[in-house]
Design a protein around this motif. Structure first.
Motif, PDB file in Angstrom:
ATOM      1  N   THR A 111       0.767  -1.311   0.049  1.00 30.23           N
ATOM      2  CA  THR A 111      -0.139   0.045   0.072  1.00 30.23           C
ATOM      3  C   THR A 111       0.905   1.206   0.126  1.00 30.23           C
ATOM      4  O   THR A 111       0.404   2.227  -0.733  1.00 30.23           O
ATOM      5  CB  THR A 111      -0.936   0.019   1.143  1.00 30.23           C
ATOM      6  OG1 THR A 111      -1.907  -1.158   1.193  1.00 30.23           O
ATOM      7  CG2 THR A 111      -1.888   1.232   1.092  1.00 30.23           C
ATOM      8  N   ALA A 112       2.016   1.306   0.671  1.00 28.73           N
ATOM      9  CA  ALA A 112       2.811   2.427   0.923  1.00 28.73           C
ATOM     10  C   ALA A 112       3.516   2.658  -0.484  1.00 28.73           C
ATOM     11  O   ALA A 112       3.658   3.586  -1.182  1.00 28.73           O
ATOM     12  CB  ALA A 112       3.842   2.075   2.007  1.00 28.73           C
ATOM     13  N   LEU A 113       3.838   1.635  -1.251  1.00 29.28           N
ATOM     14  CA  LEU A 113       4.214   1.615  -2.603  1.00 29.28           C
ATOM     15  C   LEU A 113       3.465   2.508  -3.540  1.00 29.28           C
ATOM     16  O   LEU A 113       3.698   3.129  -4.593  1.00 29.28           O
ATOM     17  CB  LEU A 113       4.766   0.369  -2.973  1.00 29.28           C
ATOM     18  CG  LEU A 113       5.393   0.352  -4.534  1.00 29.28           C
ATOM     19  CD1 LEU A 113       6.858   1.047  -4.517  1.00 29.28           C
ATOM     20  CD2 LEU A 113       5.802  -1.065  -4.883  1.00 29.28           C
ATOM     21  N   VAL A 114       2.234   2.035  -3.442  1.00 29.03           N
ATOM     22  CA  VAL A 114       1.122   2.297  -4.359  1.00 29.03           C
ATOM     23  C   VAL A 114       0.763   3.911  -3.921  1.00 29.03           C
ATOM     24  O   VAL A 114       0.686   4.919  -4.956  1.00 29.03           O
ATOM     25  CB  VAL A 114      -0.094   1.639  -4.310  1.00 29.03           C
ATOM     26  CG1 VAL A 114      -1.389   2.352  -4.832  1.00 29.03           C
ATOM     27  CG2 VAL A 114      -0.083   0.372  -4.769  1.00 29.03           C
ATOM     28  N   THR A 302       7.734   6.853  -0.856  1.00 31.22           N
ATOM     29  CA  THR A 302       7.413   5.872  -0.226  1.00 31.22           C
ATOM     30  C   THR A 302       7.748   6.006   1.236  1.00 31.22           C
ATOM     31  O   THR A 302       6.838   5.539   1.920  1.00 31.22           O
ATOM     32  CB  THR A 302       8.372   4.713  -0.859  1.00 31.22           C
ATOM     33  OG1 THR A 302       8.230   4.501  -2.145  1.00 31.22           O
ATOM     34  CG2 THR A 302       7.992   3.230  -0.164  1.00 31.22           C
ATOM     35  N   ASN A 303       8.777   6.485   1.826  1.00 28.65           N
ATOM     36  CA  ASN A 303       8.872   6.799   3.091  1.00 28.65           C
ATOM     37  C   ASN A 303       7.651   7.758   3.708  1.00 28.65           C
ATOM     38  O   ASN A 303       7.312   7.463   4.931  1.00 28.65           O
ATOM     39  CB  ASN A 303      10.241   7.529   3.425  1.00 28.65           C
ATOM     40  CG  ASN A 303      11.283   6.529   3.108  1.00 28.65           C
ATOM     41  OD1 ASN A 303      11.227   5.310   3.075  1.00 28.65           O
ATOM     42  ND2 ASN A 303      12.669   6.929   2.906  1.00 28.65           N
ATOM     43  N   VAL A 304       7.459   8.694   2.960  1.00 21.55           N
ATOM     44  CA  VAL A 304       6.160   9.492   3.308  1.00 21.55           C
ATOM     45  C   VAL A 304       5.139   8.756   3.399  1.00 21.55           C
ATOM     46  O   VAL A 304       4.250   9.097   4.329  1.00 21.55           O
ATOM     47  CB  VAL A 304       6.205  10.801   2.323  1.00 21.55           C
ATOM     48  CG1 VAL A 304       5.079  11.609   2.636  1.00 21.55           C
ATOM     49  CG2 VAL A 304       7.480  11.744   2.373  1.00 21.55           C
ATOM     50  N   ALA A 305       4.781   7.956   2.411  1.00 17.73           N
ATOM     51  CA  ALA A 305       3.788   7.162   2.483  1.00 17.73           C
ATOM     52  C   ALA A 305       3.502   6.178   3.877  1.00 17.73           C
ATOM     53  O   ALA A 305       2.657   5.900   4.382  1.00 17.73           O
ATOM     54  CB  ALA A 305       3.586   6.172   1.211  1.00 17.73           C
ATOM     55  N   ASN A 306       4.755   5.657   4.046  1.00 14.90           N
ATOM     56  CA  ASN A 306       4.718   4.847   5.170  1.00 14.90           C
ATOM     57  C   ASN A 306       4.733   5.668   6.637  1.00 14.90           C
ATOM     58  O   ASN A 306       3.842   5.016   7.434  1.00 14.90           O
ATOM     59  CB  ASN A 306       6.321   4.193   5.279  1.00 14.90           C
ATOM     60  CG  ASN A 306       6.511   3.066   4.395  1.00 14.90           C
ATOM     61  OD1 ASN A 306       5.529   2.219   4.560  1.00 14.90           O
ATOM     62  ND2 ASN A 306       7.368   2.836   3.898  1.00 14.90           N
ATOM     63  N   LEU A 307       5.008   6.961   6.653  1.00 12.60           N
ATOM     64  CA  LEU A 307       4.738   7.831   7.847  1.00 12.60           C
ATOM     65  C   LEU A 307       3.301   8.009   7.869  1.00 12.60           C
ATOM     66  O   LEU A 307       2.814   7.964   8.849  1.00 12.60           O
ATOM     67  CB  LEU A 307       5.735   8.906   7.494  1.00 12.60           C
ATOM     68  CG  LEU A 307       6.875   8.692   7.726  1.00 12.60           C
ATOM     69  CD1 LEU A 307       7.945  10.236   7.629  1.00 12.60           C
ATOM     70  CD2 LEU A 307       7.476   8.405   9.131  1.00 12.60           C
TER      71      LEU A 307
END
Length: 407
Positions: A111-114, A302-307
């Motif tokens: 999901t974070a990648l998407v 991707t890191n922003v999405a993970n956060l």
């Protein structure tokens, strides 16, 4: 012998009527396949329904679509199925399922990648194109930039420690003694020295007139320039002592601390605000797309999405908002369905190709299963027909007895 005359015709009529109707009903379904004798197909093989199963399937399809599954009926069924309460519950279930899915590390990574790709496309491609299109408008960001200028820049004033640090930075980085010395050397050209000497002679009065006309400034300025060039370290030291003696750090700090746009005339402030607005617009028109793309490329989305996803997992506000979000989405969907559902059903029926599906399913049903299905529905009615044949045969036999007896 006379008794047989009274009993045989009714009983024979009863047996013949009962068996005939029973055989006729069975012949509707049987035999299940055709039979041949000498290459010639026997009549009534297969049975009536297996022989005409294709036409029966088409008739069933026409009956269902013509009377049962009309667009109006599908519209009513869809409205019942898509009631706001059901839709809201389904949407809330999907949202909760999506949130629970984030608890799985593997699913969260996907999901974070998407989400990262979506954010990268939004900030790296979509937003620059939008800004490039909006930047052509004359009033682009006018209200926003004016608000920033009025609320931030207009009231901006440095505190005493900030002014002191800024003053120190100016003296150490912008105009250190070496820079001042070099600037002094560049300023003291032969032409400037002659101009200063002449101006001093013309404007000097009193005792200064005597000094100006007897000695002048030319020799002193030439010697000062030569000293700055020949003895740079000593000149820098003298300039540093001079700056310290006159309290340059303190004076610059006071000037910076007291500097405020509110002290300027209103006309000047308005011009400055317009200059700031036009400068920002020009920058965005010329380099806004490049700046946003470079900024987007420098960020690991991707890191922003993970956060973001990690924050959503622990967000109590999100859990509390899910029911309201579900209701709002259900209300939006209801308004759309109320307006377009009937026309949508008209478009859906050809896409679903229900008539073809019904025909194929009926044709794919074996004669045995088709007979069992029909028998399960109308077994009592078919048995009543058989019984009725027996009753009618019995009545015909009775009529024969009466006819033979009296005529």
């Amino acid at each position: 012998m006379n008794l047989w005359v009274y009993f045989v015709p009714p009983l024979a009529g009863l047996a013949i009527g009962y068996c005939t109707n029973d055989i006729a009903i069975k012949m509707l379904f049987r035999p299940y396949r055709p039979y041949y004798v000498g290459g010639v197909k026997l009549p009534f093989t297969p049975g009536l329904i297996p022989q005409n199963q294709g036409r029966l399937a088409q008739k069933i399809s026409d009956a269902i679509l013509g009377s049962l599954l009309t667009p109006e009926e599908l519209h009513k069924v869809a409205l019942r199925l898509l009631a706001p309460q059901r839709v809201s519950a389904a949407i809330q279930w999907l949202l909760e399922l999506a949130v629970d899915r984030l608890q799985n590390p593997q699913q969260q990574e996907q999901t974070a990648l998407v989400l990262g790709n979506i954010l990268a496309d939004l900030f790296g491609e979509s937003l620059p194109r939008l800004i490039r299109a909006l930047a052509r408008q004359e009033d682009f960001l006018e209200a926003q930039l004016n608000q920033i200028f009025d609320r931030i820049l207009l009231d901006l004033r440095l505190s005493s420690p900030q002014a002191q640090q800024f003053s120190t930075w100016i003296l150490e980085q912008v105009v250190p003694p070496d820079v001042l010395r070099q600037g002094l050397v560049d300023f003291l050209t032969d032409r400037n020295i002659d101009a200063l000497d002449e101006e001093f002679r013309e404007r000097a009065t009193g005792s200064y007139w005597v000094v100006a006309n007897l000695f002048g400034l030319k020799n002193a300025l030439i010697r000062l320039r030569a000293y700055c060039i020949d003895e740079p370290a000593a000149a820098n030291e003298i300039l540093a002592e001079l700056l310290q003696a006159v309290g340059a750090n303190r004076r610059i700090a006071e000037v910076v601390q007291n500097l405020s746009l509110q002290n300027l005339p209103i006309h000047t402030v308005r011009q400055l605000r317009q200059v700031v607005r036009e400068s920002v617009r020009t920058l965005l028109r010329a380099r806004g797309t490049t700046l946003l793309q470079d900024l987007s490329a420098s960020i690991s989305w991707t890191n922003v999405a993970n956060l973001v996803l990690g924050r959503l997992q622990k967000s109590a506000v999100l859990q509390e908002a899910l029911p309201q979000i579900s209701r709002d989405l259900a209300a939006i969907l209801k308004r759309y369905l109320d307006r377009d559902l009937e026309s949508l059903m008209i478009q859906v029926i050809p896409i679903l190709n229900l008539d073809r599906v019904i025909v194929e399913r009926v044709n794919a049903t074996s004669p045995q299963n088709l007979e069992a299905a029909i028998q399960a529905i109308v077994r009592k009615e078919l048995q009543a027909i058989v019984n009725l044949g027996g009753v009618l045969g019995f009545l015909v036999g009775c009529m024969q007895v009466v006819t033979f007896q009296f005529f």
